[in-house]
Write a protein that holds these residues in place. Sequence first.
Motif, PDB file in Angstrom:
ATOM      1  N   MET A 395      75.658 -92.601 -58.575  1.00  0.00           N
ATOM      2  CA  MET A 395      76.991 -92.947 -59.063  1.00  0.00           C
ATOM      3  C   MET A 395      78.094 -92.466 -58.129  1.00  0.00           C
ATOM      4  N   ILE A 396      77.758 -91.541 -57.239  1.00  0.00           N
ATOM      5  CA  ILE A 396      78.695 -91.004 -56.248  1.00  0.00           C
ATOM      6  C   ILE A 396      77.967 -90.909 -54.911  1.00  0.00           C
ATOM      7  N   PRO A 397      78.685 -90.670 -53.811  1.00  0.00           N
ATOM      8  CA  PRO A 397      78.012 -90.558 -52.512  1.00  0.00           C
ATOM      9  C   PRO A 397      77.021 -89.407 -52.464  1.00  0.00           C
ATOM     10  N   GLN A 398      75.907 -89.635 -51.796  1.00  0.00           N
ATOM     11  CA  GLN A 398      74.903 -88.611 -51.515  1.00  0.00           C
ATOM     12  C   GLN A 398      74.670 -88.588 -50.010  1.00  0.00           C
ATOM     13  N   GLU A 399      74.851 -87.432 -49.404  1.00  0.00           N
ATOM     14  CA  GLU A 399      74.684 -87.311 -47.960  1.00  0.00           C
ATOM     15  C   GLU A 399      73.977 -86.004 -47.623  1.00  0.00           C
ATOM     16  N   ASN A 400      73.062 -86.066 -46.669  1.00  0.00           N
ATOM     17  CA  ASN A 400      72.425 -84.868 -46.123  1.00  0.00           C
ATOM     18  C   ASN A 400      71.634 -84.089 -47.163  1.00  0.00           C
ATOM     19  N   MET A 401      71.077 -84.789 -48.166  1.00  0.00           N
ATOM     20  CA  MET A 401      70.252 -84.112 -49.162  1.00  0.00           C
ATOM     21  C   MET A 401      68.824 -83.956 -48.592  1.00  0.00           C
ATOM     22  N   TRP A 402      68.191 -82.866 -48.762  1.00  0.00           N
ATOM     23  CA  TRP A 402      68.584 -81.592 -49.317  1.00  0.00           C
ATOM     24  C   TRP A 402      68.671 -80.579 -48.184  1.00  0.00           C
ATOM     25  N   VAL A 403      69.746 -80.546 -47.455  1.00  0.00           N
ATOM     26  CA  VAL A 403      69.895 -79.588 -46.371  1.00  0.00           C
ATOM     27  C   VAL A 403      69.955 -78.175 -46.948  1.00  0.00           C
ATOM     28  N   LEU A 404      69.317 -77.220 -46.288  1.00  0.00           N
ATOM     29  CA  LEU A 404      69.289 -75.856 -46.793  1.00  0.00           C
ATOM     30  C   LEU A 404      70.586 -75.126 -46.443  1.00  0.00           C
ATOM     31  N   PRO A 405      71.103 -74.313 -47.358  1.00  0.00           N
ATOM     32  CA  PRO A 405      72.302 -73.519 -47.060  1.00  0.00           C
ATOM     33  C   PRO A 405      72.076 -72.606 -45.859  1.00  0.00           C
ATOM     34  N   THR A 406      73.121 -72.347 -45.117  1.00  0.00           N
ATOM     35  CA  THR A 406      73.067 -71.442 -43.972  1.00  0.00           C
ATOM     36  C   THR A 406      74.185 -70.410 -44.101  1.00  0.00           C
ATOM     37  N   LYS A 407      74.125 -69.386 -43.248  1.00  0.00           N
ATOM     38  CA  LYS A 407      75.177 -68.372 -43.254  1.00  0.00           C
ATOM     39  C   LYS A 407      76.515 -68.981 -42.867  1.00  0.00           C
ATOM     40  N   GLU A 408      76.482 -69.906 -41.890  1.00  0.00           N
ATOM     41  CA  GLU A 408      77.712 -70.534 -41.403  1.00  0.00           C
ATOM     42  C   GLU A 408      78.219 -71.617 -42.355  1.00  0.00           C
ATOM     43  N   GLY A 409      77.301 -72.206 -43.115  1.00  0.00           N
ATOM     44  CA  GLY A 409      77.668 -73.256 -44.059  1.00  0.00           C
ATOM     45  C   GLY A 409      77.085 -74.598 -43.658  1.00  0.00           C
ATOM     46  N   ALA A 410      76.371 -75.236 -44.579  1.00  0.00           N
ATOM     47  CA  ALA A 410      75.776 -76.550 -44.348  1.00  0.00           C
ATOM     48  C   ALA A 410      76.416 -77.554 -45.298  1.00  0.00           C
ATOM     49  N   ARG A 411      76.823 -78.700 -44.757  1.00  0.00           N
ATOM     50  CA  ARG A 411      77.495 -79.710 -45.557  1.00  0.00           C
ATOM     51  C   ARG A 411      76.482 -80.610 -46.244  1.00  0.00           C
ATOM     52  N   MET A 412      76.706 -80.840 -47.559  1.00  0.00           N
ATOM     53  CA  MET A 412      75.860 -81.745 -48.321  1.00  0.00           C
ATOM     54  C   MET A 412      76.669 -82.371 -49.447  1.00  0.00           C
ATOM     55  N   LEU A 413      76.335 -83.616 -49.743  1.00  0.00           N
ATOM     56  CA  LEU A 413      76.882 -84.276 -50.926  1.00  0.00           C
ATOM     57  C   LEU A 413      75.724 -84.662 -51.842  1.00  0.00           C
ATOM     58  N   PRO A 414      75.895 -84.442 -53.181  1.00  0.00           N
ATOM     59  CA  PRO A 414      77.112 -83.958 -53.844  1.00  0.00           C
ATOM     60  C   PRO A 414      77.312 -82.455 -53.676  1.00  0.00           C
ATOM     61  N   GLY A 415      78.545 -82.013 -53.945  1.00  0.00           N
ATOM     62  CA  GLY A 415      78.836 -80.597 -53.958  1.00  0.00           C
ATOM     63  C   GLY A 415      78.313 -79.948 -55.226  1.00  0.00           C
ATOM     64  N   ALA A 416      78.524 -78.651 -55.328  1.00  0.00           N
ATOM     65  CA  ALA A 416      77.938 -77.872 -56.417  1.00  0.00           C
ATOM     66  C   ALA A 416      78.465 -78.240 -57.799  1.00  0.00           C
ATOM     67  N   ASN A 417      79.538 -79.005 -57.861  1.00  0.00           N
ATOM     68  CA  ASN A 417      80.068 -79.410 -59.166  1.00  0.00           C
ATOM     69  C   ASN A 417      79.550 -80.769 -59.632  1.00  0.00           C
ATOM     70  N   GLY A 418      78.815 -81.480 -58.788  1.00  0.00           N
ATOM     71  CA  GLY A 418      78.323 -82.784 -59.215  1.00  0.00           C
ATOM     72  C   GLY A 418      78.997 -83.892 -58.426  1.00  0.00           C
ATOM     73  N   GLY A 419      78.697 -85.150 -58.840  1.00  0.00           N
ATOM     74  CA  GLY A 419      78.012 -85.681 -60.000  1.00  0.00           C
ATOM     75  C   GLY A 419      78.632 -85.401 -61.348  1.00  0.00           C
ATOM     76  N   VAL A 420      77.738 -85.433 -62.317  1.00  0.00           N
ATOM     77  CA  VAL A 420      78.135 -85.163 -63.691  1.00  0.00           C
ATOM     78  C   VAL A 420      78.006 -83.673 -63.941  1.00  0.00           C
ATOM     79  N   GLU A 421      79.130 -83.008 -64.167  1.00  0.00           N
ATOM     80  CA  GLU A 421      79.134 -81.582 -64.476  1.00  0.00           C
ATOM     81  C   GLU A 421      78.705 -81.409 -65.942  1.00  0.00           C
ATOM     82  N   TRP A 422      79.388 -80.546 -66.684  1.00  0.00           N
ATOM     83  CA  TRP A 422      79.029 -80.356 -68.097  1.00  0.00           C
ATOM     84  C   TRP A 422      79.501 -81.516 -68.958  1.00  0.00           C
ATOM     85  N   SER A 423      80.308 -82.397 -68.403  1.00  0.00           N
ATOM     86  CA  SER A 423      80.959 -83.467 -69.170  1.00  0.00           C
ATOM     87  C   SER A 423      79.943 -84.337 -69.920  1.00  0.00           C
TER      88      SER A 423
END
Length: 575
Positions: A395-423
């Motif tokens: 339902m929203i863009p998905q990119e770079n799934m499932w890249v592992l987090p790094t110390k410097e920061g790894a970009r991935m979509l969706p972000g940690a809020n979703g997608g569908v959050e608690w809504s």
Amino acid sequence: MASNFVRPLGSIASLVLACGFVASAAAQEVTGSATTTTRPMSASLANVTQAMLDGAGSDSKNWLHSNGSYEQTRYYAGKQINAGNVGKLKPAFVFQTAVLESMETAPIVDNGVMFLTTSFNHVYAIDAKTGEEYWHYKHKLGPIVTVCCGNNNRGVAISEGTLYMGTIDAKLVALDAKTGTLLWDVQIADPDKGYSETMAPAYVDGKILIGTNGGEYGVRGFVKAFDAKDGKLLWTFYTIPEKGHEGVWNPKDATGRDMHRNIDAEKAAFAKDSSFYQQLGGGVWMTPAIDKKTRTVFFMVGNPSPDLYGAIRPGDNLYTNSMVAIDLDKGTYKWHSQYIAHDVWDLDAVSPPILTQAKDASGKMVDVVIHGGKTGHIYVHERNTGKLIRFSEAMIPQENMWVLPTKEGARMLPGANGGVEWSPLAVNPGLRLAYAANLHQPMTYHVEEVPYPGGKLWLGGAFKTIPSEEQWGRLVAVNLDTGKVAWGVKTPQPLIGGVLATAGDLVFNGEANGWFKAFDAKTGKELWKYNCGAGVNAPAVSYMVGGTQYIAVAAGGNNQIDAKRGNSVFVFALQ
């Protein structure tokens, strides 16, 4: 976790702002549990029976569950307000509360009386036709209040003249619906260890069902059943089993995509230490769905703890990021379906499950349970077994799934809020459509090695929005029988709050910029809107009084996306 405080078009400045804080009751001007009576309760208030709760889904007069029914379809059976006349909708009244803060309440309406909640566990009883107040209850918060994502409350349960509310200091309270008088309270868990309650509980057959927040604090998640008469604990289901939480070492997510796990390294770590289950998280944020026929409770389980640092918790981390089915009477396990094993992206399962029907792979209509994920998919499961029948188009863009987090920061979509959050989603069964409020917030994922801090915030890193990238929302209709997106409407800000569908072929949804809108359920065409002056980040409800249909929604903003705060419930009717 259910919500991460992320400022729009910015980054998380600190982990404390990201997910929580500790506050004293005095700091929030709550001096003690107290009820103020403004006028005598309406004589029309009904004694809500189990039969009324069972039939709530077809009751156009009342709204007796936070999500409309045990099935949680958020589908209102009345159609006085419809696609042909919704343009004439006008405010009937506005009720202002005493709390200027994030509002996520879904009001209960019983025969013309509305019960609503606010942040910091205030409860109001008001006339659902005029907005006149009957009573106001203020919960006395304990000295320790540990919350992940705002001091929110999402509503009450009602039965036999009693209201039930979970509190952010991890209590369950029972109030007299006529007077607001405190009848009893029980301590559900220890807030000093990170436990808190924001969900609307569920009443069923003399039991109160409630889960726990706290996945960001190293808790051990659970769903508990209490006796509705006196608060006696009846059973507990832990979302983190003592044995077996390593799972099957699944390298792929529910959609079949590789999650880049180092299974050998995880197994070696697990062989050295498997005792971490008591701090593995697994909060249950939203109200369970209940199938009375099969005596089954369905609920969603949140992220493992710590959120981003997975090396300290090898294995699939069951039953985190899962839909779980348990026995209503005994609290015993029936089945589970895990979406993301060993989650290190905080893409937990949060939005409440819905019981409905859909076609299986052979085209036969069957009973299903569905969930809208932070991944941006709607998942459709066989209700009896949990088998995944299908998942929707993204339902929203998905990119770079499932890249592992790094110390410097790894970009991935969706972000940690979703997608569908608690809504909460909504379903129109006649149209075979499910409606979901989505977020698009591009983020980078940063990991940090952090040992268990003893009941304090425990993310194991951070997730940060990217200032140069646009954030937005999308209201989406998905065909349950095919998984195809039927229509989608882009909004200028991320969507959090929840959806209402009605038999009048309408879909109602609010936005952080104050707009509350009605759409054609078939096409997504915008038919009506009204600006409430603060973020409409709560799910709407509908009911009738004296032959008139009303639509009610809270406008108080939201802590997670820092939407403009307010303190009001807006109620609309045809002019």
